[in-house]
Design a protein around this motif. Sequence first.
Motif, mmCIF file in Angstrom:
data_model
loop_
_atom_site.group_PDB
_atom_site.id
_atom_site.type_symbol
_atom_site.label_atom_id
_atom_site.label_comp_id
_atom_site.label_asym_id
_atom_site.label_seq_id
_atom_site.Cartn_x
_atom_site.Cartn_y
_atom_site.Cartn_z
ATOM 1 N N UNK A 96 -74.577 36.668 43.847
ATOM 2 C CA UNK A 96 -73.653 35.482 44.087
ATOM 3 C C UNK A 96 -72.271 36.741 44.972
ATOM 4 N N UNK A 97 -72.395 37.234 45.083
ATOM 5 C CA UNK A 97 -71.014 38.502 46.380
ATOM 6 C C UNK A 97 -71.892 37.884 47.566
ATOM 7 N N UNK A 98 -72.791 38.294 47.813
ATOM 8 C CA UNK A 98 -72.646 37.898 49.150
ATOM 9 C C UNK A 98 -73.835 36.143 49.451
ATOM 10 N N UNK A 99 -73.926 35.634 48.548
ATOM 11 C CA UNK A 99 -74.078 34.298 48.609
ATOM 12 C C UNK A 99 -72.593 33.582 48.808
ATOM 13 N N UNK A 100 -71.622 33.614 48.252
ATOM 14 C CA UNK A 100 -70.116 33.179 48.247
ATOM 15 C C UNK A 100 -69.854 33.744 49.951
ATOM 16 N N UNK A 101 -69.783 34.866 49.570
ATOM 17 C CA UNK A 101 -69.261 35.462 50.993
ATOM 18 C C UNK A 101 -69.943 35.508 52.041
ATOM 19 N N UNK A 131 -63.854 37.821 41.036
ATOM 20 C CA UNK A 131 -64.874 37.366 40.088
ATOM 21 C C UNK A 131 -65.833 37.909 39.378
ATOM 22 N N UNK A 132 -66.618 38.519 40.847
ATOM 23 C CA UNK A 132 -67.751 39.490 40.867
ATOM 24 C C UNK A 132 -67.272 40.434 39.634
ATOM 25 N N UNK A 134 -64.826 41.569 38.000
ATOM 26 C CA UNK A 134 -64.403 41.293 36.023
ATOM 27 C C UNK A 134 -65.836 40.913 35.459
ATOM 28 N N UNK A 135 -66.718 39.940 36.014
ATOM 29 C CA UNK A 135 -68.166 40.252 35.471
ATOM 30 C C UNK A 135 -68.583 41.889 35.286
ATOM 31 N N UNK A 136 -68.606 42.459 36.487
ATOM 32 C CA UNK A 136 -68.689 43.384 36.629
ATOM 33 C C UNK A 136 -68.796 44.766 35.486
ATOM 34 N N UNK A 137 -66.936 44.616 35.116
ATOM 35 C CA UNK A 137 -66.344 45.500 34.022
ATOM 36 C C UNK A 137 -66.746 44.851 32.703
ATOM 37 N N UNK A 138 -67.011 43.563 32.704
ATOM 38 C CA UNK A 138 -67.294 42.813 31.429
ATOM 39 C C UNK A 138 -68.230 43.215 30.529
ATOM 40 N N UNK A 139 -69.498 43.290 31.768
ATOM 41 C CA UNK A 139 -70.822 43.578 31.886
ATOM 42 C C UNK A 139 -70.703 45.143 30.968
ATOM 43 N N UNK A 140 -70.083 45.944 31.666
ATOM 44 C CA UNK A 140 -69.853 47.285 31.437
ATOM 45 C C UNK A 140 -69.474 47.806 30.398
ATOM 46 N N UNK A 141 -68.101 46.585 29.908
ATOM 47 C CA UNK A 141 -68.070 46.593 28.774
ATOM 48 C C UNK A 141 -68.685 46.347 26.874
ATOM 49 N N UNK A 142 -69.550 45.676 27.399
ATOM 50 C CA UNK A 142 -70.813 45.113 26.392
ATOM 51 C C UNK A 142 -71.751 46.043 26.501
ATOM 52 N N UNK A 143 -72.098 47.197 27.859
ATOM 53 C CA UNK A 143 -73.351 48.320 28.041
ATOM 54 C C UNK A 143 -72.427 49.353 26.828
ATOM 55 N N UNK A 144 -71.360 49.542 26.982
ATOM 56 C CA UNK A 144 -70.874 50.495 26.501
ATOM 57 C C UNK A 144 -70.525 50.267 24.751
ATOM 58 N N UNK A 145 -70.713 48.914 24.479
ATOM 59 C CA UNK A 145 -71.345 48.676 22.920
ATOM 60 C C UNK A 145 -72.369 48.844 22.240
ATOM 61 N N UNK A 146 -73.123 48.103 23.023
ATOM 62 C CA UNK A 146 -74.198 47.984 22.423
ATOM 63 C C UNK A 146 -75.534 49.533 22.343
ATOM 64 N N UNK A 147 -74.572 50.102 23.757
ATOM 65 C CA UNK A 147 -75.468 51.763 23.608
ATOM 66 C C UNK A 147 -75.088 53.208 22.619
ATOM 67 N N UNK A 169 -60.951 32.457 34.004
ATOM 68 C CA UNK A 169 -60.098 31.758 35.138
ATOM 69 C C UNK A 169 -60.118 31.997 35.846
ATOM 70 N N UNK A 170 -60.747 32.930 36.899
ATOM 71 C CA UNK A 170 -60.734 32.901 38.560
ATOM 72 C C UNK A 170 -61.908 32.852 38.800
#
Length: 201
Positions: A96-101, A131-132, A134-147, A169-170
């Motif tokens: 998504x980053x490279x597509x939008x950029x 947005x990317x 924030x998405x990466x951070x959100x994914x990281x928090x999820x990983x830290x929780x389920x691991x 929001x972004x």
Amino acid sequence: MRGEISIFRPVEAYAEAGSSRTHGVVAAISFCVFVGTIVFGFAPVTRKIETSGYSTADLQEATTRTEVDTILQAFEPVMDSVALLSALDYLFIVAGFFLFFSIHSLVMERLSFDDRLVLVPKLGMVLTVCSRLLDALENLWVILIYTNPDSYPNALISLMNTTQSAKWLVVAVEYPTLGLAIILALLVRCTSLFDGKTSRM
């Protein structure tokens, strides 16, 4: 003025680093990966996870430890799919980053004649970075929780919820900005074609 230049300098550097052809190729490849990840990755993997009775979206929206623990227990038989979805999410973020950029870079070239219009794709690129991340951070928090299902700190739940809210929001501004940038580029293209025909007459 200096602040504005410093904010947009990195996105300008990206746009200027490649030709229109290069950005077009990058956009095409990124689009295929972007869509392919959704169709062949997210869709089947999410369906498998949902056999547990929950989805990763339910986990991201959970606000208490009791809710999170209940979902994690349900995820145990499909935890491999949950981990795969996290990996696919990072692939989706990069694509998504490279597509939008690359799309914004093409638009920037088209709108370079007007200092005000060209701010639209520049702003779109800044929003994409936000947005990317924030998405990466959100994914990281999820990983830290389920691991770490038995020892994750409660603060991760709040971080996950806050990051998700900020991301959406972004995104709510990012996608319309991309659409506006494309429309402006098409209007400029159509206008230039019309002017060309008129001048030949």
